[in-house]
Design a protein around this motif. Structure first.
Motif, PDB file in Angstrom:
ATOM      1  N   MET A 287      -7.739   7.826  -9.491  1.00  0.00           N
ATOM      2  CA  MET A 287      -7.846   8.015  -8.047  1.00  0.00           C
ATOM      3  C   MET A 287      -8.678   6.899  -7.429  1.00  0.00           C
ATOM      4  SD  MET A 287      -8.062  12.213  -7.867  1.00  0.00           S
ATOM      5  CE  MET A 287      -9.349  12.268  -6.737  1.00  0.00           C
TER       6      MET A 287
ATOM      7  N   SER B 107      -5.656   0.126  -2.639  1.00  0.00           N
ATOM      8  CA  SER B 107      -5.065   0.226  -1.303  1.00  0.00           C
ATOM      9  C   SER B 107      -6.096  -0.155  -0.248  1.00  0.00           C
ATOM     10  CB  SER B 107      -4.488   1.610  -1.045  1.00  0.00           C
ATOM     11  OG  SER B 107      -5.486   2.561  -1.142  1.00  0.00           O
ATOM     12  N   PHE B 108      -7.355   0.127  -0.530  1.00  0.00           N
ATOM     13  CA  PHE B 108      -8.413  -0.323   0.380  1.00  0.00           C
ATOM     14  C   PHE B 108      -8.360  -1.849   0.476  1.00  0.00           C
ATOM     15  CE2 PHE B 108     -13.034  -1.144   1.203  1.00  0.00           C
ATOM     16  CZ  PHE B 108     -13.083  -0.531   2.437  1.00  0.00           C
TER      17      PHE B 108
ATOM     18  N   VAL C  77      -5.368  -2.865   2.549  1.00  0.00           N
ATOM     19  CA  VAL C  77      -5.543  -2.635   3.986  1.00  0.00           C
ATOM     20  C   VAL C  77      -6.499  -3.665   4.565  1.00  0.00           C
ATOM     21  CG1 VAL C  77      -6.277  -1.008   5.732  1.00  0.00           C
ATOM     22  CG2 VAL C  77      -5.082  -0.191   3.744  1.00  0.00           C
TER      23      VAL C  77
ATOM     24  N   ARG D  22       0.841  -1.188   0.000  1.00  0.00           N
ATOM     25  CA  ARG D  22       0.000   0.000   0.000  1.00  0.00           C
ATOM     26  C   ARG D  22       0.883   1.248   0.000  1.00  0.00           C
ATOM     27  NH1 ARG D  22      -3.044   2.977   4.645  1.00  0.00           N
ATOM     28  NH2 ARG D  22      -0.940   2.767   5.398  1.00  0.00           N
TER      29      ARG D  22
ATOM     30  N   ILE E 139       2.359   1.916  -3.328  1.00  0.00           N
ATOM     31  CA  ILE E 139       1.388   2.524  -4.251  1.00  0.00           C
ATOM     32  C   ILE E 139       1.293   4.018  -3.962  1.00  0.00           C
ATOM     33  CG2 ILE E 139      -1.031   2.625  -4.905  1.00  0.00           C
ATOM     34  CD1 ILE E 139      -1.217  -0.319  -4.154  1.00  0.00           C
ATOM     35  N   PHE E 140       1.122   4.344  -2.697  1.00  0.00           N
ATOM     36  CA  PHE E 140       0.970   5.756  -2.333  1.00  0.00           C
ATOM     37  C   PHE E 140       2.166   6.559  -2.812  1.00  0.00           C
ATOM     38  CE2 PHE E 140      -2.159   6.115   1.414  1.00  0.00           C
ATOM     39  CZ  PHE E 140      -3.053   5.322   0.747  1.00  0.00           C
TER      40      PHE E 140
ATOM     41  N   VAL F 293       2.665   6.530  -6.817  1.00  0.00           N
ATOM     42  CA  VAL F 293       1.666   7.347  -7.504  1.00  0.00           C
ATOM     43  C   VAL F 293       1.910   8.819  -7.179  1.00  0.00           C
ATOM     44  CG1 VAL F 293      -0.765   7.914  -7.619  1.00  0.00           C
ATOM     45  CG2 VAL F 293      -0.050   5.545  -7.649  1.00  0.00           C
TER      46      VAL F 293
ATOM     47  N   ILE G 208      -6.635   3.715  -7.254  1.00  0.00           N
ATOM     48  CA  ILE G 208      -5.667   3.741  -6.160  1.00  0.00           C
ATOM     49  C   ILE G 208      -6.373   3.479  -4.847  1.00  0.00           C
ATOM     50  CG2 ILE G 208      -4.120   5.244  -4.857  1.00  0.00           C
ATOM     51  CD1 ILE G 208      -3.845   6.717  -7.693  1.00  0.00           C
ATOM     52  N   PHE G 209      -7.502   4.150  -4.707  1.00  0.00           N
ATOM     53  CA  PHE G 209      -8.271   3.955  -3.480  1.00  0.00           C
ATOM     54  C   PHE G 209      -8.666   2.491  -3.324  1.00  0.00           C
ATOM     55  CE2 PHE G 209     -12.581   3.481  -1.777  1.00  0.00           C
ATOM     56  CZ  PHE G 209     -12.327   3.810  -0.465  1.00  0.00           C
TER      57      PHE G 209
END
Ligand SMILES: Nc1ncnc2c1ncn2[C@@H]1O[C@H](COP(=O)(O)OP(=O)(O)OP(=O)(O)O)[C@@H](O)[C@H]1O
Ligand SMILES: Nc1ncnc2c1ncn2[C@@H]1O[C@H](COP(=O)(O)OP(=O)(O)OP(=O)(O)O)[C@@H](O)[C@H]1O
Ligand SMILES: [Mg+2]
Ligand SMILES: [Mg+2]
Lengths: 340, 333, 352, 349, 589
Positions: A291, A298-299, A302, A243, A246-247, A250, A294-295
């Motif tokens: 966006m 990563s969601f 998590v 995650r 990715i953050f 990006v 990505i959300f």
């Protein structure tokens, strides 16, 4: 003695090593490897809704990155009308960008690069952390240990993002694997410390000492007694590390710090943002679609890590119910040290 | 806390600083083309495609005549002694000003937003963490936990972009960037203050989003602490709920996170590099970003060192204060 | 007992632990614990030695030193005449280190953590066999395992071996651990608090089982306990010795009847007092002056027990009593054993 | 022999129909089943039983402090000294309960080693307890000094220490001191010594005896360690499978145990004096709180079990004025299961 | 915040800010304040033009008088100057009287002369100038070492500013004059390079001379007020100007939110028009000098082959590249001819006959022709991809800046080549890295602007560097320069021939480009230009795909802005030109 948790999910079953270890053929070994590395995590995932949802999201993106790229044509400029709105045509369900490239196709073709980056970063940081942590934990109290831990502490305190920015600014990596490796640089020390403390506490377990006293070779002890216990931490941290990668990646693409050669979610955002997507509604889908990806990804990661965490914790708890009361508090402190 | 412990931590901090300094020096050497090339590229990019190349080349040549390259070890020695003895980080290629001066001008602004972000983010994560732990498995818990997971899945810079879109562009509640409004006189007048806060609000919120990532870990800790004997004994002792919640549950669940929180301060502060760019907020982060964009290496290294120094300070303070909140620490690790 | 017919013998061994320093730890002051302090002992064939003492007095450390799992800081340990640590490092020892390794086994206190929770019982039991009997066929090995398991009452063995540790009760786990150590056919087994974690009602059975197997397998036991009545049970049933440890030293050693029946050292007397019997009144007055054990890193001068000893005299503060023979292999580290010692003329330091 | 100073009319706690249940995945887990007993003022009541037999749950119920998600039902009535209004503990509201706890009944429980807030000095624990019960802190601390002194502790040093700076035995005694700070009527001690060394255990028991008289306490002492308990308790409750199987004076139990379980327990208990041949363990597995064994819960392990035992749950029967047991065969038990000591008729009241 | 050095900057904003003028309104931040974007924040820049870093490249345009300007017709004419005349090798510059520095000093020829002399004295041998003579307070005579065409002599001072006030630079010139050795000169240079004139200093010492003087600044704006002593001060009624930094503020959203009154050198694209407020209009449109091109790196063996380059140019559609750029706000038209010159000056330097003769490459794509070229070179297509005569596949790396317009064009270019079967990989890097790689030619094809000077003149396009057409330094010894382009090459004798018949004409492009600025006559300029154009057209060392348009837009409801009818605006940055001349006034009265 059957305890309250015996009907809970048992990870132990997943690590069934087979009855005839010495007559094990290579195909059986392979089977076991698949069992341990693929089927076991999969089964874990199914047992917890968070892991399930997280795993499903991850699988969705994996499919996107593998099958998707075959099914959907690599977008080129002029494939479709420029800046078409979403939901107008099946050819470009999410609309198109200023080049007339379908947005969904860009998203899909950006996925493999993303996974390469995640893979490289996670492997490097988790692998490095595991090695450092295990070695330091094993050589506890020795010079090697204090050397490794000093390095770890040094790296932990260097602010990661600025360091990565400086390094990527200088080396300008284009290959996603190398980008991943660079992004993994600041990620390992925390995990290395966790692994070390885990190794220390596992080493305290008497079965490790018993193995040593029985003369079982060190490599075997490491593999059977220690690494298998570390798997949960490594997997959870792998998800969290992914995650983070990715953050960060990006973010760096979005800011235009990393050079790019192919499709990338951050690059899409960058181009859209630079093209003033915020003030131009027709460009918004170009900005928002990556966006959302990505959300979602990563969601998913998590959720997966949360799910794994709770699963493994149930298992740890189950074990501690059976062992002496004194131990429970010890493992609590060990658990406390992990988390993002 | 023993003085030995203090000395050890101090030694550690110095070592880290030294390592960072050396690494940044080596990186400087590793950059392609060398400083002169970099300078040429900087000026080219600065002038956006309309510079008289001949004149530029003449200038660069003059410059290299005046400042010839020295051998690496000499450079390193000069650099290290400048940094350590004179706190001199060199002169920016690009801005023709002392790096130290530039940084000192910017730091207060970044501090300003970071402190608000941290206060916001950490109090929220502690509060939510403890609350959800208290109500473990309730609807409140699952809702808030999901929200936190959701929030943690959005990179803070995207939070920033979304905030800009809704609060600054669609509705002009906040400015899209900058640190104070045009034509507003600085000073202790309400107009200035409001402008200051309005400009800082969105960057601080998006950085704060980063700081809330601790909420779930906090919840986990709180749940574990709730299972501790001393909580049960405190309840048996008939202590007041508020005391148990703060001095027992709160305090002890922060303990394992304390150092992380402090390292997190450095992390949040570092996130300024991205956030300040998104909000065009001229703080340390934007300074570093500009340095990256322009390959202004002295400035880049200077900002990296300052970021490291801030991180080290935060962690050192963490170590010092840790003894106050956890007396056990002074006996060892 | 001479060291010729002893399986294990230690001579003046000491084990010191110093808190270790890291790269940046040069400022820290070091603290040293003498967990074992100049102990000499012999373990014979079929011998049972029971170690008892308060927590932290060094029982486990001594035990591990005896079975070669802990390297002593000084002194020597020999296994059938072969120095263990020389065998490890030297060339061509008379008995190889791995042979020694196999011959000296351990059973831990906590059955819960003595088995790898991720392995089935069979795997845990197979591993040592595989290591030590590489020529044995798979079926052969299983047969041995099943036989032993059934011998300790885990029937049907086929069922038990397929379980994971958490699917067994504490007593069952402890039996598995016992089986695991016996599979290697060891000469000495260190049972470190092997029954303390078991429910009271199961302890006797477990102890009986261990002793029964001792006869069968010709093993010696070093049995560690902090509970005098358990120690006494084992020692008396096996006719072995009992050794009382205090702060790294053996303060009293001898046959059970003598040590329990006629304790010489005031510390042993205190321990005896602290082990209440179901029947019969006992004195409620504390036979010690201080309840708390002194800091092991900063041990009292002279006789380490003197600050707590109700019979301490001035000489105890300054002089360290050696081992005094009380007859019949019974010895105690107390001046009081020697009727002629200057102790008797020394002024008492007990105030009340 | 021992004389018990019990007085039937002066009861501190009256427990009736006490039930504690937990909902688990496998079904309802009844961990305390229909338990009735009284606690007399100023007695020391011992509670023994296998691990998991429900001792801790029963004692927690006295303070309405069963851990969540446990459900407590039944009646627990507390009679304050000097004939105050009886209090129904399970009906107290939160604030009343808070004041009742520690003020009237204090508890030193199993996890004593970690009973202190690790980041607070011992003094802080004393002060906050006094504050939250609206007591005079000055006077309270003075009392604390005295109590700690009585516990062979150096009051100033201990008060100014963090918990981690104290050894296990010191912590345990400090906790006992903390339990006495509000001058409670009843002190519940749930295995307060389990994690301690022999010498320390015995010393604490010796201290407790002194404290009891000095502070006028009623003590409920729970332990596995039967020999230790006999040195302290006036009366014993024997629990098996979530219920009381035998109640009686210490001598009743030691010399005339009426329940087969009690007798086996006595035989299984290692003892310095007892001839080793007589020691034997209790075979069989302990019961599961979810399943309901029909009839006497001990019958699967009981050597004397008959069909009748399986058929119905045995009621509590009087064996003597002070001695009750739940075994239909208690008449024959002395012959069937011999114990080291023979009943001493003459010495029983 | 008091501790930061910023305070003084922020406070200076205040010095003359009348808070009543902050009323705002639909037309901008204040009714009679002209708000426009330019450059970087004044806090970030300095005004010593010799200092390498951080020079106020863009802000200086607003704050100093410009000596002369180039116009779109190719001519160079005085701006501040009263007159500029050529006599043999001497260029005489006549300055007007009545201009002042903000500090009240008279602006004289010496203020310009000092800069000219310092430039010359820094490297007297390499300078093309023999001498600069300050004849009197308002006249400079600039003599070239060799005879140069008059237009080129004028171009030599075009786009230069009176930005070396004698009060600051005088001492340096004296030191240069007194320096007797190289090392002494270097010492002066070193000091000069280290000197810095901050914006605050510029205000305090009044070191500017344009119509509006800076009175305050902070990181988000630079405030300028009408300089009453300026000769043009009477022309306008706008008392105040606010310059908003382009680099740190979001110009686009400022524009959309009606916070800007003008953009001095940009016109709106159609897509922008739809989002901007209605009162914003394109006021003046200009055929700019700037074009954009792709540079070929001949070090790549495939690119070194002429048919391949021609195939590439044939395979791509300029129109769609330009269309993509329009989305990013670039306004312009596809390049019709591969002459390397902006078509505006074709007539002046080439003539239409010449242009008509040249090889005509299609603006759209001609895949058949492209295929023919590929096959001509022995390449063949396998599975839709071209492979070389040895059957090897190849991929070109195309370098571009991660700036929006550049990415757009390159992306389309890239995709079209891929569609044609030439594999390419786009490499998009940040600005500075881009220049880094551009200078070292670490790619096969480069996107780059095509213009080396802000002039409508062949020297701006045929310049031996990457902004022009880089061939390299022939004196370096090798046969080719850094781009692999040969120093000596052959082109057909006949203009417009696609192949060399006979021995052809041997030319030395690098040589030609280097000597072009020193041509002695207009004819020589034409001659050399034609050779270079023919070379460019035949050999395609690079290719130009777009000719940009410029101009300016403004808020015409609040301000009256010249449209080009009353004043000649066909010069660089016309909005700013109008503003500096006081031709913009408010509509408020
Ligand atoms: N690995 C070690 N490092 C440092 N100190 C140690 C180590 N092992 C034991 N010690 C110390 O040595 C002393 C003796 O420890 P040991 O474990 O032998 O005691 P013990 O008698 O077995 O106690 P227990 O009954 O609690 O098991 C203790 O003070 C202990 O703290
Ligand atoms: N939180 C819980 N949820 C469900 N069952 C529980 C819980 N806590 C305890 N139990 C069960 O309640 C029963 C009684 O527990 P209790 O703690 O009263 O036993 P105990 O007699 O005190 O045992 P020990 O001597 O081991 O302390 C046990 O069978 C236990 O498994
Ligand atoms: Mg031990
Ligand atoms: Mg209990």
């Amino acid at each position: 003695m059957s305890d309250a948790h015996s009907d809970d999910f048992d990870l132990e079953d997943l690590y069934d090593e087979g009855i005839e270890p010495d007559t094990e053929s290579s195909s059986e070994r392979l089977k076991r490897a698949i069992e341990m590395n693929v089927l076991a995590p999969a089964r874990i995932a199914i047992a917890d809704w968070r892991a399930l949802v997280g795993g499903a999201i991850l699988a969705f993106f994996l499919l996107m990155g593998t099958v998707g790229v075959w099914l959907v044509k690599r977008p080129t400029s002029g494939d479709a009308p420029v800046l078409a709105a979403p939901f107008e045509s099946l050819a470009y369900p999410l609309g198109t960008d200023v080049f007339g490239q379908p947005i969904h196709a860009q998203l899909i073709h950006a996925t493999p690069g993303m996974f390469k980056m995640i893979f490289a970063g996670a492997v490097v940081s988790v692998g490095f952390a595991a090695i450092v942590g295990v070695v330091a934990g094993f050589e506890h109290g020795s010079r090697i240990d204090s050397f490794l831990m000093t390095i770890t502490d040094v790296v932990i305190t260097i602010p990661g993002l600025p360091l990565i920015i400086v390094i990527t600014a200088i080396f300008q990596p284009e290959n996603p694997y190398i980008v991943g490796v660079f992004l993994g640089i600041d990620n390992w020390p925390g995990l290395a410390r966790t692994v070390r403390s885990q190794v220390l506490s596992i080493r305290e377990e008497s079965y490790v000492e018993a193995s040593e006293i029985m003369g079982i070779p060190m490599t075997s002890i490491l593999r059977r007694d220690i690494l298998s216990q570390l798997m949960p931490y490594v997997m959870i941290n792998g998800a969290l590390t992914s995650r983070r990668i990715i953050f960060e990646s990006v973010g760096l693409y979005f800011l235009g710090i990393l050079p790019f050669t192919t499709f990338n979610w951050g690059v899409m955002m960058n181009l859209a943002y630079e093209g003033n997507a915020l003030t131009r509604p027709d460009m918004l889908p170009w900005m928002v679609a990556p966006m959302v990806c990505i959300f979602l990804l990563s969601f998913g990661l998590v959720l997966l890590s949360q799910g794994l965490d709770s699963l493994f914790n149930v298992r740890l708890r189950a074990r501690h119910v059976n062992s002496s009361k004194k131990r429970t508090s010890k493992s609590n402190t060990a658990n406390a040290s992990q988390g993002d | 806390m023993t003085p030995q412990y203090l000395l050890k931590r101090l030694g550690q901090a110095l070592l880290t600083f030294f390592v960072t300094m050396t690494v940044s020096f080596l990186l400087y050497q590793a950059m392609p083309g060398g400083p002169t090339e970099a300078m040429r590229s900087v000026i080219l990019s600065q002038s956006g495609g309309s510079v008289d190349i001949d004149r530029l080349n003449r200038m660069i040549q003059l410059y290299t005549n005046v400042n010839p390259d020295q051998p690496m070890h000499v450079q390193y020695f000069n650099y290290a002694s400048d940094v350590i003895l004179r706190q001199d980080l060199g002169t920016s290629f690009f801005k023709n000003e002392e790096v130290t001066t530039l940084i000192m001008q910017r730091i207060p602004w970044s501090m300003f937003i970071s402190v608000y972000a941290l206060a916001l983010g950490y109090s929220l994560s502690i509060f939510l963490g403890v609350m959800t732990a208290y109500r473990e498995k309730s609807r409140f818990d699952s809702t808030v936990s999901s929200l936190i997971i959701g929030l943690n899945s959005i990179p803070y810079y995207i939070v920033g972009v979304v905030l800009i879109y809704f609060l600054a562009i669609q509705n002009s509640y906040f400015p899209t960037g900058g640190r104070i409004g045009s034509g507003i006189a600085p000073g202790y007048n309400p107009e200035f203050m409001i402008s200051l806060v309005k400009h800082a609000a969105l960057p601080a919120i998006s950085m704060g989003a980063l700081a809330t990532s601790g909420a779930l870990a906090m919840r986990g800790n709180a749940i574990r602490v709730l299972g501790e004997d001393y909580i049960r004994v405190a309840q048996l002792r008939g202590l007041r709920e508020t005391r148990i919640a703060t001095q027992y549950l709160g305090h002890n669940s922060i303990l394992p996170m304390y150092t992380q929180f402090m390292i997190g301060i450095a992390g949040v502060f570092s996130s300024a590099v991205i956030v300040e760019e998104v909000f065009a907020y001229p703080g340390m982060g934007l300074l570093m970003f500009e340095a990256v964009k322009t390959q202004d290496y002295p400035l880049l290294m200077g900002t990296l060192l300052v970021f490291t120094a801030i991180s080290l300070t935060a962690i050192f303070i963490a170590d010092l204060t840790y003894t106050f909140i956890d007396p056990r620490i002074s006996v060892g690790e | 007992m001479s060291s010729d017919d002893s399986v294990l013998s230690v001579d003046d061994v000491s084990v010191k632990f110093t808190n270790s320093g890291g790269l940046l730890d040069m400022f820290g002051e070091k603290e040293t614990v003498r967990a074992v302090d100049g102990i000499s002992l012999d373990i014979g064939e079929n011998d049972v030695l029971t170690l008892i003492g308060e927590s932290g007095c060094g029982k486990s450390t001594l035990g591990k030193t005896l079975i070669g799992a802990q390297k002593p800081t000084s002194g020597s340990i020999t296994y059938r005449g072969q120095d263990i640590w020389e065998a490890k490092n030297g060339k061509n020892p008379a008995i190889s280190f791995s042979e020694i390794r196999r011959s000296l086994q351990i059973i831990h206190q906590d059955p819960g953590s003595a088995l790898n929770p991720n392995q089935r019982i069979l795997t845990s039991l197979m591993l040592p066999l595989k290591k030590w009997n590489p020529n044995l066929g798979n079926e052969e090995r299983k047969k041995r395992i099943y036989a032993l398991l059934e011998r300790v009452g885990l029937t049907p063995a086929e069922d038990f071996v397929q379980r994971f540790p958490h699917q067994l009760s504490g007593g069952e786990k402890q039996r598995v651990v016992l089986v695991r150590s016996l599979l290697l056919n060891p000469d000495v087994i260190l049972a470190d608090e092997a029954i303390s974690a078991l429910d009271v009602s199961l302890r006797v059975e477990m102890m009986d089982l261990m002793l029964e197997l001792q006869d069968l397998f010709d093993t010696s036991y070093i049995f560690i306990s902090h509970d005098l009545s358990n120690a006494r049970y084992i020692a008396e049933k096996s006719g072995g010795r009992i050794a009382v440890m205090y702060l790294g030293r053996i303060v009293e050693v001898g046959p059970i009847e003598q040590v329990i029946g006629d304790p010489q050292h005031p510390y042993t007397q205190a321990l005896k007092w602290a082990t209440p019997n179901l029947y019969g009144e006992e004195d409620d007055d504390l036979p010690i002056r201080k309840i708390d054990i002194p800091d092991p890193t900063n041990r009292p001068s002279g006789c380490h027990f003197h600050p707590r000893c109700p019979k301490a005299r001035e000489v105890c503060q300054r002089e360290d009593p050696g081992q005094f023979d009380a007859g019949d292999g019974h010895g105690a580290r107390c001046f009081r054993v020697d009727d002629t010692h200057e102790y008797w003329d020394s002024p008492s330091i007990v105030d009340d | 022999m021992r004389t018990s100073n019990q007085n039937d009319s002066d009861v501190v706690f009256e427990v009736r129909d006490l039930e504690v249940t937990f909902g688990t995945k496998r079904g309802e887990s009844r961990v305390v089943r229909n338990v009735d007993f009284d606690i007399h003022r100023n007695e020391t009541l011992g509670m023994v039983g296998e691990s998991g037999s429900g001792k801790s749950m029963t004692s927690s119920a006295l303070m309405n402090a069963v851990v969540s998600p446990g459900e407590t039902s039944g009646e627990v009535t507390y009679y304050p000294p000097d004939g105050g209004e009886p209090i129904s503990v399970l009906d107290l509201d939160e604030d009343e309960l808070r004041r009742f706890r520690w003020g009237e009944v204090a508890m030193v429980f199993q996890g004593a080693m970690s009973s202190f807030n690790p980041v607070k000095k011992v003094r802080g624990h004393f002060v906050e307890t006094l504050e939250d019960h609206n007591r005079d802190v000055e006077a309270g601390l003075e009392r604390a000094h005295k109590i700690l002194g009585d516990l062979y502790l150096d009051p100033d040093r201990v008060l100014d220490s963090y918990p981690y700076e104290l050894s296990g035995g010191m912590k345990q005694r400090a906790l006992i001191g903390l339990a006495l700070i509000l001058e409670p009527e009843v002190l519940v001690m749930d295995e307060p010594t389990a994690a301690l060394d022999l010498l320390m255990q015995r010393s604490i028991v010796a201290l407790l005896k002194e404290l009891k008289t000095e502070y006028d306490l009623t003590i409920i002492f729970i332990t596995h360690d039967l020999p230790l308990l006999t040195k302290l308790a006036d009366r014993l409750i024997v629990m098996y499978a979530f219920d009381i199987v035998e109640v009686g004076s210490t001598d009743d139990i030691l010399y005339d145990a009426a329940h087969p379980y009690t007798r086996s327990l006595l035989n299984a208990t290692p003892d310095l004096k007892a001839p080793i041949e007589e020691m034997q363990s209790i075979s069989g597995a302990k019961p599961d709180p979810v399943t309901n064994v029909p009839g006497c819960s001990y019958h699967p392990r009981c050597p004397m079990a008959t069909e009748a035992c399986k058929a119905q749950e045995p009621p509590m029967e009087d064996r003597s004025a002070s001695h009750r047991t739940a075994c239909i065969h208690h008449e024959d038990v002395s012959d069937e299961i011999p114990i080291p000591a023979k009943p001493m008729e003459g010495e029983l009241q | 915040f008091d501790s930061s050095g910023q305070t003084t900057d922020e406070e200076s904003t205040d010095s003359n800010t009348d808070s009543s003028s902050n009323g705002g309104g639909g037309s901008g931040l204040a009714d009679d304040t002209l708000d426009f974007p330019a450059g970087r924040p004044a806090t970030d820049v300095q005004f010593n033009r010799y200092s390498l870093g951080n020079y106020a490249h863009t802000l200086q345009d607003q704050l100093f008088e410009e000596v002369a300007r180039g116009y779109a017709d190719g001519s160079v004419r005085p701006d501040l100057l009263e007159d500029m005349t050529v006599d043999g090798r001497t260029l005489t510059l006549t300055f007007p009287e009545g201009f002042k520095w903000w500090n009240g000093d008279d602006l004289t020829a010496e203020d310009y002369y000092i800069g000219l002399e310092i430039d010359r004295l820094q490297a007297p041998e390499e300078s093309p100038i023999e001498s600069n003579v300050l004849v009197d307070d308002y006249t400079i005579e600039r003599t070239f070492k060799t005879a140069v065409s008059p237009n080129l002599m004028k171009a030599n001072v075009a786009e230069t500013f009176v930005n070396t006030p004698r009060s600051v630079y005088g001492e340096y010139l004296t030191r240069y004059e007194e320096a007797s050795s190289d090392s002494e000169r270097e010492a002066v240079t070193s000091d000069l390079l280290d000197m810095s004139i901050t914006t605050q200093q510029l205000i305090d010492e009044g070191l500017g001379n344009a119509l509006y003087r800076v009175t305050g600044f902070n990181s988000s704006e630079t405030i300028c007020e009408l300089f009453e002593d300026h000769p043009y001060a009477e022309r306008t009624d706008i008392p105040k100007v606010r310059i908003l930094p382009e680099t740190t503020s979001d110009v686009e959203s400022l524009a959309v939110n009606d916070k800007l009154d003008m953009n001095p050198d940009v016109i709106m694209s159609d897509s922008q028009k739809s989002t901007y407020p209605d009162n914003i209009e394109n006021v003046y449109r200009l055929n700019w000098f700037r074009t954009q091109k792709f540079t070929f790196n001949f070090k790549n063996e495939h690119i070194a082959r002429l048919p391949i380059r021609r195939a590439i140019v044939n395979a791509v559609d300029f129109e769609s590249m330009v269309a993509a750029m329009r989305q990013a706000g670039t306004v312009g038209a596809p390049a019709e001819n591969q002459t390397a010159l902006r078509s505006t000056i074709h007539e002046e330097y080439l003539g239409s006959d010449f242009v008509d003769q040249l090889i005509d490459y299609p603006v759209g794509k001609d895949l058949d022709a492209a295929t023919a070229y590929m096959e001509q070179a022995g390449y063949s297509k396998e599975n839709g991809t071209w492979v070389d005569p040895n059957g090897e596949s190849f991929t070109f790396t195309v370098l571009t800046q991660n700036n929006n317009t550049q990415v757009q064009a390159t992306k389309v270019f890239n995709d079209q080549l891929n569609a044609f079967g030439i594999q390419t990989k786009i490499s998009t890097v940040s600005s500075t890295d881009y220049y880094q790689r551009l200078q070292t030619y670490e790619a096969d094809i480069f996107w780059i602007w095509h213009v080396a000077k802000a002039l409508w003149h062949p020297t701006a396009y045929f310049s031996n560097n990457f902004y022009g057409i880089e061939v390299g330094d022939p004196s370096s010894g090798g046969e080719t320069g850094p781009t692999g382009k040969p120093f000596t090459t052959t082109i057909p004798n006949e203009v417009g021939a696609t192949e060399i018949q006979g021995s052809g004409k041997e030319i030395q492009p690098a040589e030609l480009m280097t000597t072009l600025p020193n041509s002695t006559s207009a004819e020589e300029v034409q001659e050399k230009t034609r050779d270079l154009v023919q070379w460019f057209n035949y050999a395609l060392p690079d290719f130009v795909f777009v000719e940009e348009d410029s101009g300016y837009w403004g808020d015409t409801s609040d301000f009256s802005m010249p449209t080009g009818d009353e004043h000649e605006l066909n010069t660089n940055r016309p909005g700013e030109f109008a503003f500096k001349n006081g031709w913009i006034s408010s509509n408020s009265q």
